[in-house]
Design a protein around this motif. Structure first.
Motif, mmCIF file in Angstrom:
data_model
loop_
_atom_site.group_PDB
_atom_site.id
_atom_site.type_symbol
_atom_site.label_atom_id
_atom_site.label_comp_id
_atom_site.label_asym_id
_atom_site.label_seq_id
_atom_site.Cartn_x
_atom_site.Cartn_y
_atom_site.Cartn_z
ATOM 1 N N UNK A 18 0.856 -1.189 0.000
ATOM 2 C CA UNK A 18 0.000 0.000 0.000
ATOM 3 C C UNK A 18 0.885 1.230 0.000
ATOM 4 N N UNK A 19 0.589 2.167 -0.896
ATOM 5 C CA UNK A 19 1.245 3.471 -0.944
ATOM 6 C C UNK A 19 0.161 4.543 -0.895
ATOM 7 N N UNK A 20 0.372 5.587 -0.081
ATOM 8 C CA UNK A 20 -0.630 6.643 0.050
ATOM 9 C C UNK A 20 0.066 7.977 0.240
ATOM 10 N N UNK A 21 -0.539 9.020 -0.303
ATOM 11 C CA UNK A 21 -0.023 10.376 -0.126
ATOM 12 C C UNK A 21 -1.196 11.324 0.039
ATOM 13 N N UNK A 22 -1.009 12.315 0.887
ATOM 14 C CA UNK A 22 -2.063 13.276 1.169
ATOM 15 C C UNK A 22 -1.446 14.660 1.268
ATOM 16 N N UNK A 23 -2.116 15.617 0.646
ATOM 17 C CA UNK A 23 -1.660 17.010 0.688
ATOM 18 C C UNK A 23 -2.869 17.898 0.967
ATOM 19 N N UNK A 24 -2.787 18.671 2.027
ATOM 20 C CA UNK A 24 -3.876 19.550 2.434
ATOM 21 C C UNK A 24 -3.360 20.982 2.436
ATOM 22 N N UNK A 25 -4.071 21.858 1.751
ATOM 23 C CA UNK A 25 -3.712 23.274 1.683
ATOM 24 C C UNK A 25 -4.828 24.070 2.342
ATOM 25 N N UNK A 26 -4.489 24.794 3.400
ATOM 26 C CA UNK A 26 -5.433 25.647 4.109
ATOM 27 C C UNK A 26 -5.065 27.098 3.858
ATOM 28 N N UNK A 27 -5.933 27.791 3.145
ATOM 29 C CA UNK A 27 -5.624 29.167 2.789
ATOM 30 C C UNK A 27 -4.540 29.221 1.730
ATOM 31 N N UNK A 28 -3.785 30.286 1.748
ATOM 32 C CA UNK A 28 -2.748 30.492 0.734
ATOM 33 C C UNK A 28 -1.353 30.110 1.214
ATOM 34 N N UNK A 29 -1.191 29.853 2.511
ATOM 35 C CA UNK A 29 0.178 29.687 3.004
ATOM 36 C C UNK A 29 0.296 28.626 4.085
ATOM 37 N N UNK A 30 -0.610 27.650 4.124
ATOM 38 C CA UNK A 30 -0.555 26.596 5.134
ATOM 39 C C UNK A 30 -0.727 25.255 4.427
ATOM 40 N N UNK A 31 0.359 24.488 4.351
ATOM 41 C CA UNK A 31 0.359 23.227 3.609
ATOM 42 C C UNK A 31 0.815 22.095 4.506
ATOM 43 N N UNK A 32 0.025 20.983 4.547
ATOM 44 C CA UNK A 32 0.388 19.803 5.327
ATOM 45 C C UNK A 32 0.457 18.599 4.385
ATOM 46 N N UNK A 33 1.445 17.768 4.545
ATOM 47 C CA UNK A 33 1.614 16.591 3.698
ATOM 48 C C UNK A 33 1.835 15.359 4.558
ATOM 49 N N UNK A 34 1.392 14.233 4.038
ATOM 50 C CA UNK A 34 1.596 12.953 4.702
ATOM 51 C C UNK A 34 1.827 11.892 3.617
ATOM 52 N N UNK A 35 2.943 11.170 3.719
ATOM 53 C CA UNK A 35 3.264 10.091 2.792
ATOM 54 C C UNK A 35 3.422 8.803 3.602
ATOM 55 N N UNK A 36 2.778 7.730 3.160
ATOM 56 C CA UNK A 36 2.799 6.477 3.895
ATOM 57 C C UNK A 36 3.013 5.309 2.935
ATOM 58 N N UNK A 37 3.648 4.266 3.435
ATOM 59 C CA UNK A 37 3.849 3.054 2.650
ATOM 60 C C UNK A 37 3.926 1.843 3.560
ATOM 61 N N UNK A 38 3.445 0.685 3.049
ATOM 62 C CA UNK A 38 3.475 -0.545 3.840
ATOM 63 C C UNK A 38 3.578 -1.746 2.930
ATOM 64 N N UNK A 39 4.418 -2.696 3.327
ATOM 65 C CA UNK A 39 4.529 -3.984 2.644
ATOM 66 C C UNK A 39 4.349 -5.069 3.694
ATOM 67 N N UNK A 40 3.374 -5.978 3.465
ATOM 68 C CA UNK A 40 3.067 -7.018 4.445
ATOM 69 C C UNK A 40 2.995 -8.380 3.770
ATOM 70 N N UNK A 41 3.717 -9.336 4.318
ATOM 71 C CA UNK A 41 3.731 -10.707 3.819
ATOM 72 C C UNK A 41 3.009 -11.593 4.816
ATOM 73 N N UNK A 42 2.062 -12.406 4.329
ATOM 74 C CA UNK A 42 1.266 -13.281 5.191
ATOM 75 C C UNK A 42 1.377 -14.719 4.715
ATOM 76 N N UNK A 43 1.631 -15.626 5.651
ATOM 77 C CA UNK A 43 1.679 -17.058 5.369
ATOM 78 C C UNK A 43 0.782 -17.759 6.381
ATOM 79 N N UNK A 44 -0.291 -18.385 5.897
ATOM 80 C CA UNK A 44 -1.265 -19.028 6.769
ATOM 81 C C UNK A 44 -1.043 -20.529 6.830
ATOM 82 N N UNK A 45 -1.540 -21.115 7.906
ATOM 83 C CA UNK A 45 -1.601 -22.572 8.061
ATOM 84 C C UNK A 45 -0.232 -23.240 7.903
ATOM 85 N N UNK A 46 0.745 -22.743 8.647
ATOM 86 C CA UNK A 46 2.071 -23.362 8.677
ATOM 87 C C UNK A 46 2.084 -24.352 9.841
#
Length: 292
Positions: A18-46
């Motif tokens: 999963x890769x995600x990015x978010x950018x929020x601009x409030x008004x003309x001079x307030x910017x917030x960013x968030x970048x996230x990433x995740x890699x998950x490996x699952x092995x069932x019934x071992x």
């Protein structure tokens, strides 16, 4: 924006990215960013040599926050250019022995300038007809990545949270379950406005009623009573850690008899009374705005 890719090497093996990015601009001079990433490996019934069955999970994740403010604002929240990052690795093993199940997990995060370890241990039991179950849990976690402590000139060290809980569940009628839970939460290193760190302990009691979806309707309702074990304080913290003494939550879903179309109606109720601690506002800042 969010992108997800799943690869199944077999019925019991999967890789989830999963890769995600978010950018929020409030008004003309307030910017917030968030970048996230995740890699998950699952092995069932071992199955191990002793015959026990394991469900294994392992992976890595990362997060980057940014906050840029170029206009003037009251107090210290002006002309900001802040960033912070977190990278972590996690693994878990669920062991099923029949009526007993053990859930072992841990994660390590590089957060606040040092490595933070978060172990977890859970033991579960269920009766042969699965109408009665009990769960015992102990886990340690850390508050998530935040930029506002840096913006306010405070120590960015995240608070630590230790939970010890017991939960009992029983089916009291067809498709209707009752649950009772008792949790002791120990919060260490909560920041206050004077720059100090305080510890908080809260004992939570929860009773819940749950009806799984059947005969066109479902219901979930719970009441939680939180008892602080110590004096209150004016904390610099978000509502997820401040908490309330009385918490009532309920949701109802009903499918109307409108065949061949499906039409559902529902209701949600949430009540919070009696804050445990005060989410203080520094008067020199004119209030705390929406900050990451």
């Amino acid at each position: 924006a969010r992108a997800r890719w799943q690869w199944f090497a077999g019925p019991d093996t999967s890789l989830d990215t999963v890769l995600a990015t978010q950018r929020v601009v409030l008004g003309d001079a307030d910017t917030r960013t968030r970048h996230q990433g995740r890699v998950r490996l699952t092995q069932l019934d071992v199955v191990d040599p002793t015959g026990l069955t394991h469900d294994l999970t392992a992976g890595v994740d990362a997060e980057i926050l940014g906050w840029e403010r170029t206009d003037k604002a009251p107090g210290d929240l002006s002309e900001l250019d802040l960033s912070a990052w977190r990278i972590g690795a996690f693994a878990s093993d669920r062991i099923d022995t029949g009526r007993l199940a053990f859930d072992l997990g841990a994660r390590v995060d590089r957060l606040g300038g040092r490595a933070r370890t978060s172990p977890r241990l859970a033991v579960g039991y269920h009766s042969h007809d699965r109408k009665l179950a009990a769960h015992l849990l102990w886990q340690r976690s850390w508050s998530g990545l935040r930029l506002w402590p840096l913006a306010l000139g405070l120590d960015a060290l995240p608070p630590r949270v230790d939970d010890l809980g017991l939960k009992l569940q029983a089916e009291v009628y067809r498709d209707l379950g009752l649950s009772l839970a008792l949790t002791h939460r120990d919060r260490t290193g909560l920041p206050t406005w004077d720059g100090a760190r305080v510890d908080r302990r809260v004992l939570s009691s929860r009773i819940g009623l749950h009806k799984v979806y059947s005969r066109s309707w479902s219901l979930q309702a719970s009441y939680t009573w939180n008892q602080p074990l110590g004096p209150a304080a004016s904390l610099v913290q978000d509502g997820t850690l401040v908490g309330f003494r009385h918490n009532l939550d309920a949701s109802l879903l009903w499918d109307l008899p409108t065949d061949p179309w499906r039409l559902s109606v529902g209701a949600v109720v949430a009540v919070r009374r009696g804050p445990i601690d005060t989410l203080a506002v520094d008067p020199d800042l004119g209030g705390v705005p929406n900050v990451p």
